[in-house]
Structure formats: structure tokens, C-alpha cells
Design a protein around this motif. Structure first.
Motif, mmCIF file in Angstrom:
data_model
loop_
_atom_site.group_PDB
_atom_site.id
_atom_site.type_symbol
_atom_site.label_atom_id
_atom_site.label_comp_id
_atom_site.label_asym_id
_atom_site.label_seq_id
_atom_site.Cartn_x
_atom_site.Cartn_y
_atom_site.Cartn_z
ATOM 1 N N GLU A 1 -36.719 57.229 -1.488
ATOM 2 C CA GLU A 1 -37.240 58.349 -2.279
ATOM 3 C C GLU A 1 -36.187 58.832 -3.270
ATOM 4 O O GLU A 1 -36.504 59.154 -4.419
ATOM 5 C CB GLU A 1 -37.712 59.476 -1.359
ATOM 6 N N ILE A 2 -34.938 58.860 -2.851
ATOM 7 C CA ILE A 2 -33.849 59.207 -3.760
ATOM 8 C C ILE A 2 -33.765 58.157 -4.864
ATOM 9 O O ILE A 2 -33.672 58.483 -6.057
ATOM 10 C CB ILE A 2 -32.514 59.332 -2.995
ATOM 11 N N PHE A 3 -33.829 56.888 -4.501
ATOM 12 C CA PHE A 3 -33.778 55.785 -5.463
ATOM 13 C C PHE A 3 -34.828 55.951 -6.559
ATOM 14 O O PHE A 3 -34.520 55.867 -7.756
ATOM 15 C CB PHE A 3 -33.979 54.470 -4.703
ATOM 16 N N ASP B 1 -35.538 55.192 -13.675
ATOM 17 C CA ASP B 1 -36.893 55.007 -14.187
ATOM 18 C C ASP B 1 -37.421 53.663 -13.704
ATOM 19 O O ASP B 1 -37.017 52.620 -14.234
ATOM 20 C CB ASP B 1 -36.895 55.069 -15.712
ATOM 21 N N PRO B 2 -38.323 53.660 -12.724
ATOM 22 C CA PRO B 2 -38.818 52.402 -12.185
ATOM 23 C C PRO B 2 -39.930 51.777 -13.021
ATOM 24 O O PRO B 2 -40.537 50.784 -12.618
ATOM 25 C CB PRO B 2 -39.337 52.810 -10.801
ATOM 26 N N THR B 3 -40.200 52.346 -14.201
ATOM 27 C CA THR B 3 -41.308 51.849 -15.030
ATOM 28 C C THR B 3 -40.844 51.051 -16.235
ATOM 29 O O THR B 3 -41.669 50.595 -17.024
ATOM 30 C CB THR B 3 -42.196 53.016 -15.520
ATOM 31 N N THR B 4 -39.541 50.877 -16.411
ATOM 32 C CA THR B 4 -39.045 50.113 -17.558
ATOM 33 C C THR B 4 -38.486 48.780 -17.073
ATOM 34 O O THR B 4 -37.596 48.737 -16.244
ATOM 35 C CB THR B 4 -37.958 50.896 -18.321
ATOM 36 N N ARG B 5 -39.020 47.713 -17.607
ATOM 37 C CA ARG B 5 -38.597 46.372 -17.200
ATOM 38 C C ARG B 5 -37.258 46.023 -17.868
ATOM 39 O O ARG B 5 -37.121 46.148 -19.075
ATOM 40 C CB ARG B 5 -39.661 45.337 -17.586
ATOM 41 N N ASP B 6 -36.305 45.618 -17.042
ATOM 42 C CA ASP B 6 -35.006 45.147 -17.540
ATOM 43 C C ASP B 6 -34.308 46.171 -18.438
ATOM 44 O O ASP B 6 -33.674 45.816 -19.420
ATOM 45 C CB ASP B 6 -35.173 43.829 -18.312
ATOM 46 N N ARG B 7 -34.403 47.435 -18.014
ATOM 47 C CA ARG B 7 -33.801 48.470 -18.859
ATOM 48 C C ARG B 7 -33.673 49.777 -18.100
ATOM 49 O O ARG B 7 -34.550 50.164 -17.350
ATOM 50 C CB ARG B 7 -34.683 48.669 -20.081
ATOM 51 N N GLN B 8 -32.565 50.463 -18.359
ATOM 52 C CA GLN B 8 -32.376 51.862 -17.969
ATOM 53 C C GLN B 8 -31.669 52.525 -19.127
ATOM 54 O O GLN B 8 -30.500 52.225 -19.398
ATOM 55 C CB GLN B 8 -31.560 51.993 -16.679
ATOM 56 N N ALA C 1 -47.798 57.363 -8.031
ATOM 57 C CA ALA C 1 -47.293 58.558 -8.703
ATOM 58 C C ALA C 1 -46.987 58.306 -10.182
ATOM 59 O O ALA C 1 -47.048 59.219 -10.997
ATOM 60 C CB ALA C 1 -46.034 59.075 -7.992
ATOM 61 N N HIS C 2 -46.675 57.058 -10.528
ATOM 62 C CA HIS C 2 -46.350 56.687 -11.914
ATOM 63 C C HIS C 2 -47.525 55.998 -12.607
ATOM 64 O O HIS C 2 -47.335 55.272 -13.592
ATOM 65 C CB HIS C 2 -45.117 55.779 -11.949
ATOM 66 N N ARG D 1 -42.188 48.384 0.812
ATOM 67 C CA ARG D 1 -43.512 48.178 0.208
ATOM 68 C C ARG D 1 -44.341 49.469 0.248
ATOM 69 O O ARG D 1 -45.046 49.788 -0.712
ATOM 70 C CB ARG D 1 -44.237 47.031 0.888
ATOM 71 N N GLU D 2 -44.230 50.210 1.318
ATOM 72 C CA GLU D 2 -44.970 51.471 1.447
ATOM 73 C C GLU D 2 -44.484 52.505 0.429
ATOM 74 O O GLU D 2 -45.281 53.130 -0.275
ATOM 75 C CB GLU D 2 -44.797 51.997 2.875
ATOM 76 N N VAL D 3 -43.169 52.687 0.322
ATOM 77 C CA VAL D 3 -42.615 53.668 -0.608
ATOM 78 C C VAL D 3 -42.866 53.209 -2.049
ATOM 79 O O VAL D 3 -43.183 54.021 -2.924
ATOM 80 C CB VAL D 3 -41.117 53.923 -0.332
ATOM 81 N N TRP D 4 -42.755 51.904 -2.308
ATOM 82 C CA TRP D 4 -43.054 51.368 -3.633
ATOM 83 C C TRP D 4 -44.490 51.710 -4.032
ATOM 84 O O TRP D 4 -44.742 52.143 -5.169
ATOM 85 C CB TRP D 4 -42.853 49.854 -3.648
ATOM 86 N N ALA D 5 -45.444 51.498 -3.122
ATOM 87 C CA ALA D 5 -46.854 51.779 -3.424
ATOM 88 C C ALA D 5 -47.061 53.259 -3.755
ATOM 89 O O ALA D 5 -47.816 53.602 -4.676
ATOM 90 C CB ALA D 5 -47.742 51.355 -2.252
#
Length: 176
Positions: free
Chosen positions: A73-75, A80-87, A120-121, A111-115
Motif C-alpha cells: 500500500e505504501i508502494f 505512479d503505477p500508471t506510467t509505463r517505463d517512467r517516473q 482505484a486508478h 495480485r490482490e493489492v495490485w487489483a
């Protein structure tokens, strides 16, 4: 108590390391490279994109004090987990988002936390989920980088705000 380990990629490893070094229940953080094809990659090779590795941190934690769910959850809150190959301004496959587990129990939680994060995103999470493979510890000068160089330009402009966001958002987890 047997420490548990998860490996995380969320952009520059200095940012993740700086945050997780302040998380109550985290026993240690090591910067490295993971999930590429080259053996013993160097920072220069990884930065050129020659190895397929992501910049990662291995987070060792006491599951009696902090759960893997909380670590993840902290991670998801600090990058930003929505940008591919970029922060931010860091661009390339070495800056991708990834969760690399060490056992089947961690895979299930990841897998559960990812889902949940994906929902949420709005279905835009690109964080890869894989077992850790071909890990290599980063050079000594990358270890505890922010703690050793807080005034360095990148640290002051990029890392420090992430640490501050963590401190404000997860007050109960802050270990200052």
C-alpha cells in the motif's frame, strides 16, 4: 521472527529506498537491479537500457510489525503505477513499476493489492507482477544514497518530496 523480503521497482531506487528506510517494521533496504537478462549488470548498463533490468529495492520486513499488504500500500502511494517505463523525468524500462515476489504467498497478496490499486486508478495500473529473477545488488555508492546526499540536486528536488509525502500520509508508519 523470520524476516520476509519483497522486491519493488517504482522508478529511481533512491526514492523507494529513502522512503522504506523510514517505515516502521522494515528491517533493511537494499538497492539493486532485477528482472533483466544480463548477469552482474552495472549502473551504466542498466541506465542505457542494455540489460532489461529495473532499478529496484529489496525490502526486508518483520511481518509481525508490518504486513506485506501494508508494504505494498505504501508502494502504490509513493509512485505512479500508471506510467509505463517512467517516473516523472526518469524515462526508460529501468524505471518501470514492478512487484517481484520471493514466494507463492507473496504472489497472492501482490495480485490482490495490485487489483485494488488498478480499480482505484480506473484500470490504468501497469505495474508488472513477476517472481524476482536475476537480482544484482547495486554499487555501494547507491546504498543509502538519500541519507548520504540529501542536498544533491535530484535528492532535494525529487526524493525529498516523496519522503515528505510518505511522512504526511503514513504518520503511524513513520520511523524518523
Amino acid at each position: 521472527m523470520k524476516p520476509e523480503t519483497i522486491t519493488l521497482a517504482g522508478g529511481c531506487f533512491w526514492c523507494l529506498e529513502a522512503v522504506y528506510e523510514h517505515v516502521d517494521g522494515v528491517l533493511g533496504v537494499e538497492s539493486g537491479y532485477s528482472n533483466g537478462h544480463a548477469e552482474r549488470p552495472s549502473y551504466e548498463q542498466v541506465c542505457r537500457g542494455d540489460t532489461g533490468h529495473a532499478e529496484v529495492v529489496r525490502v526486508r520486513f518483520d511481518a509481525a510489525r508490518i504486513t506485506l499488504r501494508e508494504v505494498l500500500e505504501i508502494f502504490f502511494a509513493i509512485h505512479d503505477p500508471t506510467t509505463r517505463d517512467r517516473q516523472g523525468h526518469d524515462i526508460g524500462p529501468q524505471y518501470r513499476s514492478g512487484i517481484y515476489w520471493h514466494d507463492a504467498a507473496h504472489e497472492a497478496v501482490a495480485r490482490e493489492v495490485w487489483a485494488e490499486a488498478n480499480a482505484a486508478h480506473g484500470g490504468r495500473v501497469v505495474t508488472e507482477l513477476e517472481p524476482e529473477r536475476n537480482y544484482w545488488r547495486a554499487e555501494d555508492y547507491h546504498q543509502h544514497y538519500f541519507a548520504n546526499h540529501p542536498q544533491q540536486g535530484y535528492c532535494a528536488a525529487v526524493v525529498a518530496p516523496k519522503v515528505e509525502k510518505f511522512r504526511r500520509t503514513f504518520r503511524s508508519r513513520w520511523r524518523g
